[in-house]
Design an enzyme around this catalytic site. Sequence first.
Site, PDB file in Angstrom:
ATOM      1  CG  HIS A 229      -1.692  -1.246   1.433  1.00 34.74           C
ATOM      2  ND1 HIS A 229      -2.934  -1.496   0.893  1.00 34.74           N
ATOM      3  CD2 HIS A 229      -1.346  -2.371   2.115  1.00 34.74           C
ATOM      4  CE1 HIS A 229      -3.335  -2.712   1.257  1.00 34.74           C
ATOM      5  NE2 HIS A 229      -2.381  -3.265   1.991  1.00 34.74           N
TER       6      HIS A 229
ATOM      7  CD  GLU B 193       9.157  11.642 -15.504  1.00 40.20           C
ATOM      8  OE1 GLU B 193       8.198  12.379 -15.741  1.00 40.20           O
ATOM      9  OE2 GLU B 193      10.303  12.065 -15.247  1.00 40.20           O
TER      10      GLU B 193
END
Length: 466
Positions: free
Chosen positions: A159, A299
Amino acid sequence: MKKSSPVSRSGRFNSGPAADVAEFTESISFDWRLWRYDILGSLAHAEMLQQIGILTKAELSAITKGLDAIGQEISAGKFRWKPELEDVHMNIEAELTRRIPAGAKLHTGRSRNDQVALDIRLWLRDQLLQLLGEIRSLQSALVGLGEQNRDVIIPGYTHLQRAQPVYFAHHLLAYVEMLERDYQRFFDGFSRVNVCPLGAGAIAGSTLPLNRELVAEVLGFVDEKGRARVSQNSMDAVSDRDFAVEFSAGAALLAVHLSRLAEDLILWASSEFNFIKIADAYTTGSSLMPQKKNPDIAELTRGKSARVIGNLVSLLTLLKGLPMTYNRDLQEDKERLFDTADTIRATVRIVAAMLQNTKVNAPVCAAAASDPALLATDLADYLVQKGMPFRQAHHVVGAVVALAEKSEKPLDQLTLAELQSVDKTFAADSKEIFNLQKAMARRNLTGAPGTREVAKQLARWRKQLR
Ligand code: ARG
């Protein structure tokens, strides 16, 4: 027939295609890059035509020389592609026939439908072999970075919250495992690419006694025992693009793996994490903010997965409504396939290079990994060892964490008296639990991030990748 009209327009047509039709239907602007495979296929086909008596030895020799010469011109950038000749197959054949009369016999028992299927398979075989090598190099880069930082421990996250400590190498080896599955998928897919469709003709084979096995053998479409592998249904052979879908699906999953790795690298390179430093040569600056050093390669790796996934969806959509057998829609397969191969291979290569130019910020990692809360589960395991049921231990340690929070102390700074105020089971040895090195030594299940186990896994991969 007008001399300039395309070879596919037989005596049936009174005119060549309208200019806008030719422009709309051409594929030479992109399928020219299949030229090498088109020539290879034609050479094998011609050799077979000679063997079955359709070409004389002299004709075969003239065709072979003619195709070789055309190949050299294309390779040297001297060949003039004609859009009005539609595609790579007709450009090469028309030019061959213009130079050598016997060229007009080359298309005997062959259609562009089985020819294009052949060319793509030959092309994809090469792409797969190169990609397999590139995946191995990327795995080596990951293992190498792990080996150089074999003592570095970082928090593992679920998480995106700190969970339990792991070796940095263990985290990298997770990607090596993913890449291994990618490798195996492509390797397995190779056997379904490696089937020769030539001889299927337009749809229904040929009435001529073609020797399909010979062509397959010449082109290396053979099994591990050297036996020819030829398609077993002519209709399937000309309409099948499953092998292209499989490759695209494998590439999409590989792209997703690379994208996830990229995301980890982007997070780690941020000031907030600061776990890694990517070398200047593999980062980019901002045109406005002078202080910026951006992980653009990572990216773009994340971004490029979008088009590889899109290409897969395009191919599936292309195929879903097609009646048997060949339909011109299939011409749309190539740009998607080329783009996927180019994109995925370039991405695998650049990510490997970037990892080889990435340094780990060991002190920052050590500080993050020293968070004692990462060992809360170990503390519960300690209570379990003393005989407490795990559910109860989980609850007790939860209360200990709450106490630490309330007293504004790190978990490992609570006194034995404080621990015992929560539960009497805690003894003097409970403080030992927070020794990180010992904690890592305790995790020795197969596949766990324990000291011995991670060393073993690094050694296993190093050996396997040699
Ligand atoms: N350019 C075509 C393709 O890429 C080659 C096959 C054309 N066949 C035909 N019958 N029109 O699929």
